[in-house]
Enzyme design. Sequence first.
Site, PDB file in Angstrom:
ATOM      1  N   GLY A 136       0.813  -1.213   0.000  1.00 58.11           N
ATOM      2  CA  GLY A 136       0.000   0.000   0.000  1.00 58.11           C
ATOM      3  C   GLY A 136       0.845   1.262   0.000  1.00 58.11           C
ATOM      4  O   GLY A 136       0.480   2.268  -0.611  1.00 58.11           O
ATOM      5  N   ASP A 137       1.994   1.194   0.676  1.00 60.48           N
ATOM      6  CA  ASP A 137       2.897   2.343   0.703  1.00 60.48           C
ATOM      7  C   ASP A 137       3.523   2.560  -0.676  1.00 60.48           C
ATOM      8  O   ASP A 137       3.688   3.699  -1.121  1.00 60.48           O
ATOM      9  CB  ASP A 137       3.991   2.120   1.747  1.00 60.48           C
ATOM     10  CG  ASP A 137       3.403   1.747   3.100  1.00 60.48           C
ATOM     11  OD1 ASP A 137       2.349   2.299   3.457  1.00 60.48           O
ATOM     12  OD2 ASP A 137       3.992   0.893   3.791  1.00 60.48           O
TER      13      ASP A 137
END
Length: 315
Positions: A251-252
């Site tokens: 997600g980062d």
Amino acid sequence: MILTVTPNPSLDRTYEVPSLDRGEVVRATGERVDPGGKGVNVSRAVTAAGRRTVAVLPLGGPSGALVSELLDAQGIEVAPVPIAGVTRANIALAETDGVLTKINAPGPELTAAERESLLETVRGQSRGADWIACCGSLPRGLAPSWYAELVARAHAAGVRIALDTSGPALLRALRERPDVVKPNAEELAEAVGRPLATVGDAVKAAEELRELGARSVLASLGADGQLLVDDAGSWFGTARVDAVRSNVGAGDASLAGFLVAGGTGPEALAAAVAHGAAAVRLPGSVMPTPADLDPGAVTVTAQVPTDRVLKEPAT
């Protein structure tokens, strides 16, 4: 330049294991030690993409020193805020079938002086930044309103801000109209107080976050894809992934790809999806380089499949 803020960074140890059996001796087949924390991962992904980044983070003790050393070795500029406490160390166990078990330590408690020093360091480092990405949980000593104060200060300085957090910290910050918020499905469900069973449910939840103040919502729906909702409309993005090795930091990586691509519109969504898909094919929390990306495997459409049932419903 993309400035990242990680209030609760960590030293992350990832072990690859055949399977996880409680009460048994488990022999790892691989091991990695990485600087961790959601904002740290965004900085690592931005650097891997060939862009400049500065990572602001409170650091203390031997683990904090190692985080700084590891980031420096990766060519990432660090703006440390010295603290009396010790930076936390986390453990992730990645099984061969893609299941990930994470053990996250609570982290140190910041003093009032350290809290203000963190805000002042962000202010000083934000000059010339295209984006500020504020990511992750808040450590003890920072009230849920801390992110809201940071968003207000960033906007007063004329800097766009992306926020990746959850719970009360997210809801408080929405009042200051962050430019982008990036919840996953569970965080999105928590924010609106109801489960999400379909892509349409996620769209409605994202629209509610916009009504509460978010200017745009980039939602990660896990294996189902990603969703972008902003003033111009809604888009849905997916990517073909043949095998998942680790979803740590995926997600980062997505947020980094989104911001590197400008942070707005379907092209930025496509970049987010490509970065997230590349990240899950890599071990541990390794961030993808341009060579790891497969843009041809990405599909982005304005015809959002609202009736599609989520493979991973959020409760």
